[in-house]
Motif scaffolding. Structure first.
Motif, mmCIF file in Angstrom:
data_model
loop_
_atom_site.group_PDB
_atom_site.id
_atom_site.type_symbol
_atom_site.label_atom_id
_atom_site.label_comp_id
_atom_site.label_asym_id
_atom_site.label_seq_id
_atom_site.Cartn_x
_atom_site.Cartn_y
_atom_site.Cartn_z
ATOM 1 N N ALA A 1 0.822 -1.204 0.000
ATOM 2 C CA ALA A 1 0.000 0.000 0.000
ATOM 3 C C ALA A 1 0.861 1.260 0.000
ATOM 4 O O ALA A 1 0.539 2.249 -0.676
ATOM 5 C CB ALA A 1 -0.933 -0.001 1.205
ATOM 6 N N LEU A 2 1.957 1.232 0.747
ATOM 7 C CA LEU A 2 2.834 2.393 0.796
ATOM 8 C C LEU A 2 3.512 2.638 -0.545
ATOM 9 O O LEU A 2 3.669 3.794 -0.976
ATOM 10 C CB LEU A 2 3.879 2.209 1.897
ATOM 11 N N ARG A 3 3.926 1.566 -1.213
ATOM 12 C CA ARG A 3 4.542 1.732 -2.531
ATOM 13 C C ARG A 3 3.528 2.243 -3.546
ATOM 14 O O ARG A 3 3.853 3.057 -4.417
ATOM 15 C CB ARG A 3 5.159 0.409 -2.990
ATOM 16 N N ARG A 4 2.302 1.765 -3.443
ATOM 17 C CA ARG A 4 1.241 2.254 -4.340
ATOM 18 C C ARG A 4 0.958 3.733 -4.071
ATOM 19 O O ARG A 4 0.757 4.513 -4.994
ATOM 20 C CB ARG A 4 -0.018 1.412 -4.138
ATOM 21 N N MET A 5 0.959 4.102 -2.798
ATOM 22 C CA MET A 5 0.765 5.505 -2.445
ATOM 23 C C MET A 5 1.869 6.368 -3.047
ATOM 24 O O MET A 5 1.605 7.421 -3.641
ATOM 25 C CB MET A 5 0.740 5.646 -0.923
ATOM 26 N N GLY A 6 3.125 5.925 -2.901
ATOM 27 C CA GLY A 6 4.228 6.685 -3.461
ATOM 28 C C GLY A 6 4.130 6.821 -4.967
ATOM 29 O O GLY A 6 4.361 7.905 -5.527
ATOM 30 N N ALA A 7 3.763 5.728 -5.649
ATOM 31 C CA ALA A 7 3.611 5.777 -7.098
ATOM 32 C C ALA A 7 2.480 6.713 -7.507
ATOM 33 O O ALA A 7 2.576 7.433 -8.508
ATOM 34 C CB ALA A 7 3.356 4.366 -7.632
ATOM 35 N N SER A 8 1.408 6.728 -6.723
ATOM 36 C CA SER A 8 0.274 7.599 -7.059
ATOM 37 C C SER A 8 0.638 9.067 -6.888
ATOM 38 O O SER A 8 0.186 9.923 -7.662
ATOM 39 C CB SER A 8 -0.938 7.251 -6.187
ATOM 40 N N ILE A 9 1.457 9.370 -5.884
ATOM 41 C CA ILE A 9 1.901 10.753 -5.706
ATOM 42 C C ILE A 9 2.731 11.194 -6.909
ATOM 43 O O ILE A 9 2.528 12.291 -7.453
ATOM 44 C CB ILE A 9 2.701 10.894 -4.398
#
Length: 271
Positions: free
Chosen positions: A174-182
């Motif tokens: 989830a954290l990696r997905r959050m970073g990619a979305s930013i």
């Protein structure tokens, strides 16, 4: 008592009681607030957070349950997923507790009455400013009695958007997905904010100050107040793929209608 129906007089009566409860909780929290607070370690942070939660819970829980005698209390404010049938109180005693214990200003008290997994009435009280955000199903969203309206923007390139963690210790995926979305939004929108808590960004979306907020989680207490506020202010609330958002959804997107489809395109491009 029977479940609430979309009756304006009954909703108003319940809303008045919620407002009184969250204001009492907010004033309790305000008294505990120290702008100079600087905890030194994780143990101190956890101690202060738990102290805040306990103090506000003592003030707010019984009055809210008394408003709807057949209602139940969702005990874990960091939990997600659907609730059993009936009426439930989903409350965040200190939305933004981590900010409060570090002497920062972005925190509030929230309470939402959920009926059969649908938010019916919600209130967000910001003690430091005295701002009171309210919404009732089918009745609109308001800030200090003034009706709210989401942004009229249609161009994501002109949009101020935001996201953030739902809780400490999120899954790495989830954290990696959050970073990619930013990163994806930095390439697509005007400005991206990454902060906590969710509610303190969602009130800006409802008020038209921000244009979208997304989150890769299903923490009920952080999303329900903003979901109802944004929806009642004319915004669009779905998951990040554009499907109807429910308490069982794994992620969340609330935005001005004019940029919603483009925001979905950006977020679904992550794979």
């Amino acid at each position: 008592m029977s479940a609430i129906h979309a009756n304006s007089s009954e909703l108003a009566s319940v809303l008045d009681g919620i407002v009184a409860a969250v204001k009492a909780g907010g004033e309790c929290l305000h008294r505990r607030y120290k702008p100079t607070a600087r905890p030194d370690n994780l143990q101190e942070i956890v101690h202060d957070i738990n102290g805040n939660d306990d103090a506000v819970l003592e003030v707010i829980k019984e009055p809210l349950l008394a408003l709807r005698p057949a209602s139940q209390w969702a005990e874990d404010e960091l939990a997600g997923g659907a609730l059993p049938a009936g009426e439930w109180w989903v409350v965040d005693t200190v939305e933004g507790n981590i900010n409060h214990v570090h002497g920062m200003s972005e925190w509030s008290v929230t309470a939402t009455l959920v009926r059969d997994n649908v938010p019916v009435v919600t209130t967000v009280y910001v003690p430091l400013t005295g701002d009171l955000y309210t919404a009732a199903q089918g009745q609109g969203a308001f800030l200090n009695g003034q009706q709210l309206q989401v942004s009229a923007k249609h161009d994501l390139k002109a949009a101020l958007v935001g996201t953030g963690q739902a809780r400490p210790g999120e899954r790495e995926e989830a954290l990696r997905r959050m970073g990619a979305s930013i990163t994806a939004m930095l390439l697509s929108a005007l400005v991206v904010r990454a902060s906590v808590p969710a509610t303190m960004q969602l009130i800006h979306v409802a008020a038209g100050r921000m244009d979208a907020f997304w989150q890769f989680s299903n923490v009920r207490s952080g999303l329900l107040p903003g979901a109802l506020l944004v929806s009642e202010a004319g915004g669009t609330v779905t998951d990040t793929r554009g499907e109807q958002w429910t308490l069982s959804s794994q992620d969340f997107l609330a935005s001005a209608p004019g940029i919603h489809a483009r925001a979905i395109q950006v977020l679904t491009s992550l794979g």
